[in-house]
Each structure stands twice: as structure tokens, then as C-alpha cells.
Design a protein around this motif. Structure first.
Motif, PDB file in Angstrom:
ATOM      1  N   ASN A 153     113.358  42.836 115.178  1.00 14.42           N
ATOM      2  CA  ASN A 153     113.122  44.274 115.408  1.00 14.42           C
ATOM      3  C   ASN A 153     113.128  44.619 116.892  1.00 14.42           C
ATOM      4  OD1 ASN A 153     112.938  44.773 112.673  1.00 14.42           O
ATOM      5  ND2 ASN A 153     110.700  44.701 112.617  1.00 14.42           N
ATOM      6  N   ASP A 182     119.799  38.194 111.002  1.00 12.83           N
ATOM      7  CA  ASP A 182     119.297  37.964 109.647  1.00 12.83           C
ATOM      8  C   ASP A 182     119.910  36.690 109.053  1.00 12.83           C
ATOM      9  OD1 ASP A 182     117.748  38.955 107.317  1.00 12.83           O
ATOM     10  OD2 ASP A 182     119.725  39.107 106.383  1.00 12.83           O
ATOM     11  N   ASN A 190     121.348  43.091 113.900  1.00  5.79           N
ATOM     12  CA  ASN A 190     120.475  42.896 112.741  1.00  5.79           C
ATOM     13  C   ASN A 190     121.128  41.964 111.719  1.00  5.79           C
ATOM     14  OD1 ASN A 190     118.233  43.330 111.003  1.00  5.79           O
ATOM     15  ND2 ASN A 190     119.380  44.885 109.897  1.00  5.79           N
ATOM     16  N   THR A 236     109.353  35.996 113.102  1.00  2.82           N
ATOM     17  CA  THR A 236     110.813  36.161 113.140  1.00  2.82           C
ATOM     18  C   THR A 236     111.216  37.626 113.032  1.00  2.82           C
ATOM     19  OG1 THR A 236     111.038  33.999 112.077  1.00  2.82           O
ATOM     20  CG2 THR A 236     112.969  35.426 112.047  1.00  2.82           C
ATOM     21  N   ARG A 237     110.581  38.354 112.119  1.00  3.87           N
ATOM     22  CA  ARG A 237     110.931  39.761 111.931  1.00  3.87           C
ATOM     23  C   ARG A 237     110.589  40.593 113.162  1.00  3.87           C
ATOM     24  NH1 ARG A 237     114.643  42.772 110.621  1.00  3.87           N
ATOM     25  NH2 ARG A 237     115.044  41.175 109.046  1.00  3.87           N
ATOM     26  N   SER A 253     118.571  33.561 111.104  1.00  2.00           N
ATOM     27  CA  SER A 253     117.168  33.247 110.823  1.00  2.00           C
ATOM     28  C   SER A 253     117.003  32.606 109.452  1.00  2.00           C
ATOM     29  CB  SER A 253     116.300  34.506 110.935  1.00  2.00           C
ATOM     30  OG  SER A 253     116.675  35.470 109.964  1.00  2.00           O
TER      31      SER A 253
END
Length: 312
Positions: A269, A292, A288, A264-265, A295
Motif C-alpha cells: 500500500n 501481489d 500492485n 506485507t500489505r 509476495s
């Protein structure tokens, strides 16, 4: 070869074009997307081929100078270091490139030879060229360093050549920086004892499938994802969110839900980085924040299922 970030860029462009045109022919748009990616290989090969054509034109000019009635000593005994460049000769002898050119009928430098002359003229006026000819060391290492610098300093930044590429195929405007990097990597990796072989466009079958799945699932879930985004941005009217930002967020959501092997990260990114090049100054912070929130909720509701440890 094309990497995942550039795949995301190409998919973003296709999703944007499809939504802006209000076209619902997803099969046709997917074919165009794949064609656009395939044509990147043409651009890659044309750049390699250009190095060879510049060398050939240099050889022709030297041969003509020798035939002058009042040829100078320099014209009669020219410095042929560039003509003997080992790396360019490996490219010229590549059966792989020759086969690709024949199969795809890449006749650009025959039909538009003025660009070969433009590059040769710029090269011969450069300090890079003079230093190379004056260098007494005769080695593959020196030849390779020169070719890489020649491409980076003269071919890649040439505005007329860039405009020509963009006029040839509109999608190449965004592909040029990526393909230039690809060419430099290929030149840097080439060994003197190896034949020059064209690599694959995709790293593997997974990357090729990633193109289609990311595109189709983003388009098909467009309305559903928009509802999720609206819930996470109560202080924003949907029409106030930049179109590209909305598309990037929807693409990220597609990855969250449909690509279990992508952390996910990593997804977040990647889309933050794409937004820095293709959207507004503050888009990366907005994207972002929204991703965030989404997610975390998806993980809590078990909508996100990743394979392997540490992938969330």
C-alpha cells in the motif's frame, strides 16, 4: 518528525540518482541521503524562524512610523496585537530553536531579508490580518489560530519563497509539502504554558536505521530483484517499465525480505501511494499487480518471514 512514507520517498530518489549516474560508491550516496534528510530539519526551523522575523520586521516598521515628523494618530498609537502574539513569542523565546540556529549557522533571513519583507507585505494586505487586528478577543487560542492560518494561507503557498527554498537546496523541492505539514502540526500542538522545543528528526532509532538498510539492500540486490520482476512480467520488456516503477518494486521487495515487523500489505500500500505522486497514471495498478504476485510466491517459498500475527 519524518515519517516512514517520506523516508521511502527520499530513499527512492537516492536509488534513482545512483542508478542513473551509474555510480557504485554506495557509502558516499548513503551519506548524501542522510544529509538530505538532515537538511529537512533546516527547512523546518527556517519556516518557524520566518514567523518570528516577520514579527520583528513589523515591530521595526511601527517604531519608524512613530518617529515621523507628521505621524498620524494611527502611527502614533498602532495596533500591536501581532507584536504581542503569544505563539510567535514562544517561538522567539525558544532556546531550542536558538541553539539549533547557532549550531547550524542558519543566517538565511539575515542574508536574504527580502523574503521576510515579501511575507510581511502579503500578510498586511490580507483580510486575515485585518480580521485578526480587529478581533477584540485577546487570548492564546485566537493567537494560535491566526498563526496557523498565517502559515497555511500566506507562508506555505508563497511562490517566491518556494522558489527561494528550491534554489537553496534542490532536494527541498520535494520536502516542502511534508515540512509545511510538519510545521502546522507543531504549531497546533503547542500549548500556552509550555516552552517551544524542537522535536526529533526521527521517531526512533529504528526509523533512522530503516533509511540506511532500505537504501543499501535495495542497491546491492538490484540485479537479483530485476530477475524476479522479469519473471513476473513476461509480457513486458524490462526497458518498457518506468524507472521509478522498477525502483519502487525493488524497494518493496527489500521490505518483504528484510523487515520482518512491517506487514506485507502495508508495504504494498505504501509503494502504491508513493507511485501516485512520483510515477505514471497507471503505475499504481501495475505495481500492485506485480507486488501481489511476488509476495504470494515469496510467502509460498517461505522467503518472506514476518514476526507477529497478521503481518503477512
Amino acid at each position: 518528525m519524518i515519517n516512514r512514507r517520506h523516508i521511502r520517498v527520499k530513499v527512492m530518489q537516492s536509488v534513482y540518482a545512483m542508478l542513473q549516474s551509474h555510480n557504485d560508491d554506495i557509502i558516499r550516496e548513503e551519506k548524501f541521503l542522510k544529509h538530505s534528510i538532515l537538511k529537512m530539519f533546516d527547512l523546518y526551523v527556517l519556516n518557524l524562524q520566518l514567523l518570528v522575523e516577520v514579527q520583528k520586521l513589523s515591530a521595526k516598521k511601527i517604531a519608524l512610523s512613530k518617529k515621523k515628523i507628521l505621524a498620524t494618530e494611527e502611527e502614533l498609537r498602532p495596533n500591536t496585537k501581532f507584536l504581542n502574539n503569544r505563539l510567535i513569542n514562544l517561538i522567539a523565546e525558544s532556546v531550542s530553536i536558538e541553539g539549533y540556529v547557532e549550531l547550524n549557522n542558519l543566517r538565511n533571513w539575515d542574508e536574504d531579508s527580502e523574503y521576510v519583507k515579501i511575507i510581511l507585505d502579503e500578510l498586511q494586505k490580507s483580510d486575515l490580518y485585518k480580521k485578526y487586528l480587529d478581533n477584540k478577543e485577546d487570548s492564546y487560542k485566537v493567537d494560535k489560530i491566526f498563526v496557523i492560518d498565517f502559515f497555511k494561507e500566506i507562508v506555505a503557498p508563497n511562490e517566491k519563497l518556494g522558489e527561494y527554498y528550491e534554489d537553496t537546496m534542490i532536494s527541498w523541492a520535494d520536502d516542502i509539502p511534508f515540512v509545511n505539514t510538519w510545521v502546522v502540526k507543531s504549531l497546533s500542538k503547542q500549548k500556552e504554558t509550555s516552552i517551544f522545543v524542537l522535536g526529533n528528526l526521527y521517531k526512533d532509532k529504528d526509523d533512522e536505521e530503516f533509511v540506511s538498510e532500505l537504501f543499501k539492500k535495495t542497491v546491492l540486490k538490484n540485479a537479483e530483484y530485476e530477475k524476479d520482476i522479469t519473471e513476473k512480467t513476461p509480457n513486458w520488456e524490462t526497458d518498457r517499465i518506468a524507472d521509478i516503477d522498477m525502483i519502487l518494486i525493488k524497494m518493496a521487495m527489500t521490505e518483504f525480505l528484510n523487515f520482518p515487523s512491517i506487514p506485507t500489505r502495508v508495504t504494498i500500500n505504501e509503494y502504491i501511494e508513493v507511485s501516485k505522486d512520483y510515477s505514471t497514471e497507471k503505475s499504481s495498478y501495475f505495481i500492485n499487480g506485480v507486488l501481489d504476485k511476488i509476495s504470494k510466491e515469496f510467502i509460498q517459498n517461505k522467503r518472506i518471514v514476518k514476526i507477529g500475527r497478521g503481518l503477512l
